[in-house]
Design a protein around this motif. Sequence first.
Motif, PDB file in Angstrom:
ATOM      1  N   GLY A  14       0.797  -1.210   0.000  1.00 37.42           N
ATOM      2  CA  GLY A  14       0.000   0.000   0.000  1.00 37.42           C
ATOM      3  C   GLY A  14       0.830   1.261   0.000  1.00 37.42           C
ATOM      4  O   GLY A  14       2.069   1.216  -0.078  1.00 37.42           O
ATOM      5  N   SER A  15       0.138   2.390   0.101  1.00 41.65           N
ATOM      6  CA  SER A  15       0.790   3.689   0.032  1.00 41.65           C
ATOM      7  C   SER A  15       0.300   4.601   1.150  1.00 41.65           C
ATOM      8  O   SER A  15      -0.822   4.451   1.641  1.00 41.65           O
ATOM      9  CB  SER A  15       0.493   4.361  -1.315  1.00 41.65           C
ATOM     10  OG  SER A  15       0.981   3.606  -2.395  1.00 41.65           O
ATOM     11  N   ARG A  80       5.965  10.773  -0.001  1.00 42.62           N
ATOM     12  CA  ARG A  80       5.066   9.811  -0.606  1.00 42.62           C
ATOM     13  C   ARG A  80       5.729   8.446  -0.525  1.00 42.62           C
ATOM     14  O   ARG A  80       6.842   8.253  -1.000  1.00 42.62           O
ATOM     15  CB  ARG A  80       4.798  10.179  -2.062  1.00 42.62           C
ATOM     16  CG  ARG A  80       3.906   9.185  -2.813  1.00 42.62           C
ATOM     17  CD  ARG A  80       2.500   9.179  -2.289  1.00 42.62           C
ATOM     18  NE  ARG A  80       1.636   8.231  -2.991  1.00 42.62           N
ATOM     19  CZ  ARG A  80       0.344   8.084  -2.720  1.00 42.62           C
ATOM     20  NH1 ARG A  80      -0.238   8.800  -1.770  1.00 42.62           N
ATOM     21  NH2 ARG A  80      -0.366   7.214  -3.414  1.00 42.62           N
ATOM     22  N   MET A  81       5.021   7.493   0.067  1.00 41.68           N
ATOM     23  CA  MET A  81       5.573   6.163   0.276  1.00 41.68           C
ATOM     24  C   MET A  81       4.709   5.148  -0.463  1.00 41.68           C
ATOM     25  O   MET A  81       3.528   4.990  -0.136  1.00 41.68           O
ATOM     26  CB  MET A  81       5.622   5.835   1.768  1.00 41.68           C
ATOM     27  CG  MET A  81       6.369   6.880   2.585  1.00 41.68           C
ATOM     28  SD  MET A  81       6.559   6.423   4.316  1.00 41.68           S
ATOM     29  CE  MET A  81       4.861   6.414   4.849  1.00 41.68           C
ATOM     30  N   PRO A  86       6.609  -4.433   5.374  1.00 40.36           N
ATOM     31  CA  PRO A  86       6.564  -4.494   6.837  1.00 40.36           C
ATOM     32  C   PRO A  86       7.796  -3.873   7.488  1.00 40.36           C
ATOM     33  O   PRO A  86       7.679  -3.283   8.575  1.00 40.36           O
ATOM     34  CB  PRO A  86       6.468  -5.996   7.116  1.00 40.36           C
ATOM     35  CG  PRO A  86       5.763  -6.537   5.919  1.00 40.36           C
ATOM     36  CD  PRO A  86       6.282  -5.734   4.760  1.00 40.36           C
ATOM     37  N   GLU A  87       8.940  -3.968   6.841  1.00 39.17           N
ATOM     38  CA  GLU A  87      10.162  -3.391   7.416  1.00 39.17           C
ATOM     39  C   GLU A  87      10.177  -1.865   7.368  1.00 39.17           C
ATOM     40  O   GLU A  87      11.081  -1.237   7.910  1.00 39.17           O
ATOM     41  CB  GLU A  87      11.410  -3.952   6.720  1.00 39.17           C
ATOM     42  CG  GLU A  87      11.383  -3.887   5.214  1.00 39.17           C
ATOM     43  CD  GLU A  87      10.916  -5.193   4.583  1.00 39.17           C
ATOM     44  OE1 GLU A  87       9.935  -5.797   5.083  1.00 39.17           O
ATOM     45  OE2 GLU A  87      11.542  -5.606   3.580  1.00 39.17           O
ATOM     46  N   ASP A  88       9.192  -1.253   6.732  1.00 41.41           N
ATOM     47  CA  ASP A  88       9.061   0.199   6.767  1.00 41.41           C
ATOM     48  C   ASP A  88       8.351   0.672   8.039  1.00 41.41           C
ATOM     49  O   ASP A  88       8.246   1.879   8.276  1.00 41.41           O
ATOM     50  CB  ASP A  88       8.276   0.701   5.551  1.00 41.41           C
ATOM     51  CG  ASP A  88       9.008   0.472   4.243  1.00 41.41           C
ATOM     52  OD1 ASP A  88       8.355   0.077   3.265  1.00 41.41           O
ATOM     53  OD2 ASP A  88      10.241   0.690   4.203  1.00 41.41           O
ATOM     54  N   VAL A 119       3.035  -1.161   8.810  1.00 40.65           N
ATOM     55  CA  VAL A 119       2.747  -1.905   7.583  1.00 40.65           C
ATOM     56  C   VAL A 119       2.547  -3.361   7.959  1.00 40.65           C
ATOM     57  O   VAL A 119       3.453  -4.008   8.478  1.00 40.65           O
ATOM     58  CB  VAL A 119       3.874  -1.763   6.558  1.00 40.65           C
ATOM     59  CG1 VAL A 119       3.489  -2.462   5.255  1.00 40.65           C
ATOM     60  CG2 VAL A 119       4.183  -0.294   6.306  1.00 40.65           C
ATOM     61  N   SER A 120       1.363  -3.867   7.701  1.00 35.37           N
ATOM     62  CA  SER A 120       1.048  -5.263   8.037  1.00 35.37           C
ATOM     63  C   SER A 120       1.331  -6.166   6.840  1.00 35.37           C
ATOM     64  O   SER A 120       1.176  -5.768   5.686  1.00 35.37           O
ATOM     65  CB  SER A 120      -0.406  -5.391   8.454  1.00 35.37           C
ATOM     66  OG  SER A 120      -1.261  -5.035   7.384  1.00 35.37           O
TER      67      SER A 120
END
Length: 121
Positions: A14-15, A80-81, A86-88, A119-120
């Motif tokens: 996702g973002s 903007r990502m 998950p490591e974010d 982040v899942s």
Amino acid sequence: QLQASGGGLVQAGGSLRLSCAASGRTFSNYVMGWFRQAPGKEREFVAAITWGSTNTYYADSVKGRFTISRDNAKNTVYLRMNSLKPEDTAIYYCAASTKLAVTYSFTYDYWGQGTQVTVSS
């Protein structure tokens, strides 16, 4: 003063878009950066942008997925990502610096309070 916002819970892939609004002074002449800190880890550099948006810098781990930008008229910087992993997962901090050593947190003079990104998988 810097106020970060836009964090939240998102699924992998996702973002999110983080914002950092500055108040109390103009930061148009500052390098603006984003750092993050995951539980049990040291704060790490994510991205930075120079005052005129001439140059942008990214950590290797986010290059190609994250984009930093700024709107000096609004005294705001964005991150903007995309393609989140998950490591974010971390608390993301924005910061302002008058120096060009953009990857070093100790060179930044002002810091926001942080916004949580989860982040899942």
